[in-house]
Design an enzyme around this catalytic site. Structure first.
Site, mmCIF file in Angstrom:
data_model
loop_
_atom_site.group_PDB
_atom_site.id
_atom_site.type_symbol
_atom_site.label_atom_id
_atom_site.label_comp_id
_atom_site.label_asym_id
_atom_site.label_seq_id
_atom_site.Cartn_x
_atom_site.Cartn_y
_atom_site.Cartn_z
ATOM 1 N N PRO A 52 0.842 -1.206 0.000
ATOM 2 C CA PRO A 52 0.000 0.000 0.000
ATOM 3 C C PRO A 52 0.876 1.254 0.000
ATOM 4 O O PRO A 52 1.897 1.318 0.679
ATOM 5 C CB PRO A 52 -0.777 -0.097 1.308
ATOM 6 C CG PRO A 52 -0.746 -1.533 1.679
ATOM 7 C CD PRO A 52 0.586 -2.026 1.189
ATOM 8 N N LYS A 106 -2.703 -5.376 6.146
ATOM 9 C CA LYS A 106 -1.387 -5.645 5.553
ATOM 10 C C LYS A 106 -0.316 -5.367 6.606
ATOM 11 O O LYS A 106 -0.500 -4.521 7.482
ATOM 12 C CB LYS A 106 -1.134 -4.729 4.346
ATOM 13 C CG LYS A 106 -2.230 -4.719 3.308
ATOM 14 C CD LYS A 106 -1.964 -5.697 2.224
ATOM 15 C CE LYS A 106 -3.053 -5.573 1.146
ATOM 16 N NZ LYS A 106 -2.809 -6.377 0.004
ATOM 17 N N ILE A 145 -2.389 -3.249 -3.996
ATOM 18 C CA ILE A 145 -2.796 -4.470 -4.678
ATOM 19 C C ILE A 145 -4.011 -5.010 -3.934
ATOM 20 O O ILE A 145 -4.008 -5.113 -2.706
ATOM 21 C CB ILE A 145 -1.653 -5.507 -4.667
ATOM 22 C CG1 ILE A 145 -0.480 -4.993 -5.502
ATOM 23 C CG2 ILE A 145 -2.138 -6.854 -5.175
ATOM 24 C CD1 ILE A 145 0.774 -5.815 -5.374
#
Length: 114
Positions: A2, A34, A66
């Protein structure tokens, strides 16, 4: 993977910049589930900007990742706007947030892609 880019027209002290960066990094990791070790945050303060014809305090955020879930953008926008309003005092109606979902093959790292 990110990446959050924050632009604002407000001048910030180095201490305020570090506080925003640190909080934003932790928040993005938490919101996206994440590891923070993959989160990158950039801050561009004191950027000449206008919104609605005014140079009152404003911010533009761009979040790339992603697998960015489109169904969560409303929650992400709310959390990011609250964070910016809390740290910088920029009202939520003076903040734009752009979300970009990146395909794995279009994100490079360590000489490879995800």
């Amino acid at each position: 993977m990110p990446y959050l880019k924050i632009q604002t027209n407000l001048p910030l002290s180095k201490k305020a910049e570090r506080a925003v960066l640190k909080n934003a990094s932790q928040l993005i990791a938490e919101l996206l589930g994440k590891p923070e070790s993959f989160v990158m945050v950039a801050l561009q303060a004191d950027t000449p900007m206008l919104f609605a014809g005014s140079d009152d305090p404003l911010a533009f955020l761009e979040l790339k990742s992603i697998g960015l879930p489109a169904q969560r953008t409303k929650d992400l926008s709310e959390a990011l706007c609250q964070m910016i309003e809390g740290h910088l005092g920029v009202p939520c109606d003076r903040i734009y947030v752009k979300f970009i979902d990146v395909k794995r093959g279009m994100w490079g790292w360590k000489g490879d892609t995800f």
